[in-house]
Design a protein around this motif. Structure first.
Motif, PDB file in Angstrom:
ATOM      1  N   GLN A  97      -1.776   1.192   6.351  1.00 18.29           N
ATOM      2  CA  GLN A  97      -0.543   0.426   6.516  1.00 18.29           C
ATOM      3  C   GLN A  97       0.574   0.978   5.645  1.00 18.29           C
ATOM      4  OE1 GLN A  97      -1.756  -3.587   5.654  1.00 18.29           O
ATOM      5  NE2 GLN A  97      -3.045  -3.751   7.477  1.00 18.29           N
ATOM      6  N   GLN A  98       0.236   1.332   4.398  1.00 16.78           N
ATOM      7  CA  GLN A  98       1.239   1.897   3.492  1.00 16.78           C
ATOM      8  C   GLN A  98       1.733   3.248   3.997  1.00 16.78           C
ATOM      9  OE1 GLN A  98      -1.247   1.747   0.051  1.00 16.78           O
ATOM     10  NE2 GLN A  98      -0.595  -0.303  -0.565  1.00 16.78           N
ATOM     11  N   HIS A  99       0.801   4.047   4.502  1.00 13.18           N
ATOM     12  CA  HIS A  99       1.190   5.352   5.044  1.00 13.18           C
ATOM     13  C   HIS A  99       2.112   5.182   6.245  1.00 13.18           C
ATOM     14  CE1 HIS A  99       0.805   9.585   6.226  1.00 13.18           C
ATOM     15  NE2 HIS A  99       0.651   9.136   7.456  1.00 13.18           N
ATOM     16  N   ASN A 100       1.750   4.292   7.147  1.00 12.62           N
ATOM     17  CA  ASN A 100       2.560   4.081   8.344  1.00 12.62           C
ATOM     18  C   ASN A 100       3.937   3.515   8.016  1.00 12.62           C
ATOM     19  OD1 ASN A 100       0.500   5.027   9.967  1.00 12.62           O
ATOM     20  ND2 ASN A 100      -0.295   2.997  10.452  1.00 12.62           N
ATOM     21  N   ALA A 101       4.004   2.770   6.911  1.00 15.39           N
ATOM     22  CA  ALA A 101       5.280   2.192   6.508  1.00 15.39           C
ATOM     23  C   ALA A 101       6.132   3.174   5.709  1.00 15.39           C
ATOM     24  CB  ALA A 101       5.049   0.930   5.684  1.00 15.39           C
ATOM     25  N   GLY A 102       5.532   4.330   5.376  1.00 11.18           N
ATOM     26  CA  GLY A 102       6.272   5.338   4.626  1.00 11.18           C
ATOM     27  C   GLY A 102       6.469   5.017   3.166  1.00 11.18           C
ATOM     28  N   VAL A 103       5.658   4.087   2.642  1.00 11.70           N
ATOM     29  CA  VAL A 103       5.779   3.737   1.226  1.00 11.70           C
ATOM     30  C   VAL A 103       4.771   4.541   0.420  1.00 11.70           C
ATOM     31  CG1 VAL A 103       6.591   1.424   1.774  1.00 11.70           C
ATOM     32  CG2 VAL A 103       4.147   1.813   1.413  1.00 11.70           C
ATOM     33  N   GLY A 104       5.015   4.670  -0.870  1.00  6.88           N
ATOM     34  CA  GLY A 104       4.120   5.431  -1.729  1.00  6.88           C
ATOM     35  C   GLY A 104       2.749   4.786  -1.818  1.00  6.88           C
ATOM     36  N   VAL A 105       1.725   5.615  -1.846  1.00  4.12           N
ATOM     37  CA  VAL A 105       0.355   5.102  -1.967  1.00  4.12           C
ATOM     38  C   VAL A 105      -0.044   5.054  -3.435  1.00  4.12           C
ATOM     39  CG1 VAL A 105      -0.382   5.818   0.325  1.00  4.12           C
ATOM     40  CG2 VAL A 105      -0.539   7.440  -1.577  1.00  4.12           C
ATOM     41  N   PRO A 106      -0.936   4.111  -3.801  1.00  5.62           N
ATOM     42  CA  PRO A 106      -1.279   3.926  -5.212  1.00  5.62           C
ATOM     43  C   PRO A 106      -2.311   4.909  -5.745  1.00  5.62           C
ATOM     44  CG  PRO A 106      -2.383   2.279  -3.880  1.00  5.62           C
ATOM     45  CD  PRO A 106      -1.506   3.059  -2.949  1.00  5.62           C
ATOM     46  N   VAL A 107      -2.902   5.737  -4.877  1.00  9.20           N
ATOM     47  CA  VAL A 107      -3.905   6.697  -5.334  1.00  9.20           C
ATOM     48  C   VAL A 107      -3.612   8.081  -4.759  1.00  9.20           C
ATOM     49  CG1 VAL A 107      -5.750   5.005  -5.695  1.00  9.20           C
ATOM     50  CG2 VAL A 107      -5.466   6.067  -3.446  1.00  9.20           C
ATOM     51  N   ASP A 108      -4.079   9.088  -5.465  1.00  7.32           N
ATOM     52  CA  ASP A 108      -3.953  10.476  -5.012  1.00  7.32           C
ATOM     53  C   ASP A 108      -5.211  10.965  -4.304  1.00  7.32           C
ATOM     54  OD1 ASP A 108      -1.380  11.004  -6.457  1.00  7.32           O
ATOM     55  OD2 ASP A 108      -2.660  10.637  -8.204  1.00  7.32           O
ATOM     56  N   LEU A 109      -6.341  10.353  -4.671  1.00 10.74           N
ATOM     57  CA  LEU A 109      -7.641  10.869  -4.238  1.00 10.74           C
ATOM     58  C   LEU A 109      -8.547   9.688  -3.930  1.00 10.74           C
ATOM     59  CD1 LEU A 109      -9.482  13.435  -3.985  1.00 10.74           C
ATOM     60  CD2 LEU A 109     -10.079  13.077  -6.399  1.00 10.74           C
TER      61      LEU A 109
END
Length: 351
Positions: A97-109
């Protein structure tokens, strides 16, 4: 190996892993693959990796142990942040959902099962990391989801040693499913607790097993897989189905041990998030956890992400007790594993 000897081996597993870690030499910079060496400067400049560790609680001490080992092995400082959250399926949907909304994600890995990594990859949320360029073992790369094998978890059977003697413990699925154990087994009514058994039993027999457990044997239902451990350790049920004995239980010499029944393993693969601003550092940490002796040892010791091939871990001892384990490549999980999971989910809805 008899069960009494296995209990002693399991109780010493944590000590063995720590000893192995202390004995493992630091990597020489000249020994690093060229692709890994090429990442070092950019990874050091990024300087941070946030790693999802599921619903498990981790501490600043855990982060510091990983940071120190990476600095010793790779010669760079990376700030490791171990991020807990919801169970993997829920957290993955949040990341989508965060990816689709174009917002930053809380984890790198993220390190999770192939099917969930596939959900992220299908959404475009996993970066197309070239693990081959890092000289990763080709057999440990899941190209279809851009994943790198890190560790495993199991769906075994274990028991309370205060309630059952070794010669009273079932030694096969057939024995476990006998009327003798009606009302004496606890599990969790989740598809991913049972579907891995399709590796060894096949889908049809796995469905029969689930129906027998839940309907004929009236197995107790824990609210979550982790609660199975508590219900067995406390003596409320003598037998638990579907989760590993925890590191804390091993360290505390809790009255639990694995039943000598061959169990399935579920692989965990690392994936770098597409929206991460620390892709080089994340790929480097994943490579280190997966492909180095110290990384594999710390994965088991600190993150409780072992491999059954790593001596001193509980999964290693389990594989010796049961003369092997059921395992399958990533491709199986993306095809037959998904089919088995869907079939179990439908059955659970009907029961």
């Amino acid at each position: 190996m008899n069960v009494d000897r296995f209990r002693l081996s399991l109780a010493g597993a944590g000590i063995a892993v720590m000893t192995a870690m202390a004995a493992a030499p630091a990597l020489a910079q000249s020994d690093l693959p060229a692709g890994v060496s090429a990442l070092l400067d950019d990874a050091a400049a990024e300087g941070t990796v946030s790693l999802f560790v599921s619903s498990d609680a981790r501490t600043a001490e855990d982060e510091a142990r990983l940071e120190e080992a990476i600095a010793n092995d790779l010669g760079i400082d990376i700030d490791i942040r171990l991020v807990g959250g919801a169970p993997d399926p829920v957290y993955v949907q949040q990341l989508v959902q965060q990816h689709n909304a174009g917002v930053g994600v809380p984890v790198d890995l993220i390190v999770t099962v192939p099917t969930l990594l596939g959900v992220l990859n299908e959404a475009g949320a996993i970066a197309a990391t070239d693990w081959a360029a890092l000289d990763a073992n080709p057999e440990e790369v899941a190209e279809q989801v851009h994943g790198l094998f890190v560790a495993e978890f199991a769906r075994p059977i274990f028991y309370n040693t205060n309630l059952l003697k070794p010669d009273e413990v079932p030694t096969s699925i057939e024995e476990l499913l006998s009327e003798k154990w009606a009302g004496r087994i606890v599990t969790a009514a989740l598809p991913d607790v049972f579907s891995p058994w399709a590796i060894g039993l096949g889908e049809d027999k796995t469905l029969e097993m689930v129906e027998t457990l839940l309907v004929d044997l009236r197995a107790g239902i824990a609210p979550a897989p982790a609660a199975i451990r508590t219900l067995v350790e406390s003596g409320e049920y003598p037998i638990g189905f579907g989760i590993r004995i925890s590191g804390d239980q091993i360290a505390n010499n809790s009255p639990v041990a694995y039943a000598p029944i061959k169990a399935p393993l579920v692989p965990r693969f690392a994936g770098v998030l597409e929206q991460s601003s620390n892709k080089n550092a994340a790929a480097l940490v994943a490579w280190w956890l997966s492909q180095t002796e110290n990384g594999q040892t710390l994965s088991a010791e600190v993150l409780e992400w072992p491999r059954h091939t790593t001596p001193g871990t509980d999964l290693y001892e389990l594989s010796k007790l049961t003369d092997g384990v059921y395992s399958a490549p990533a491709e199986w999980w993306m095809t037959k594993g998904v089919e088995a999971g869907n079939a179990v989910a439908r059955l659970l809805q009907d029961i």
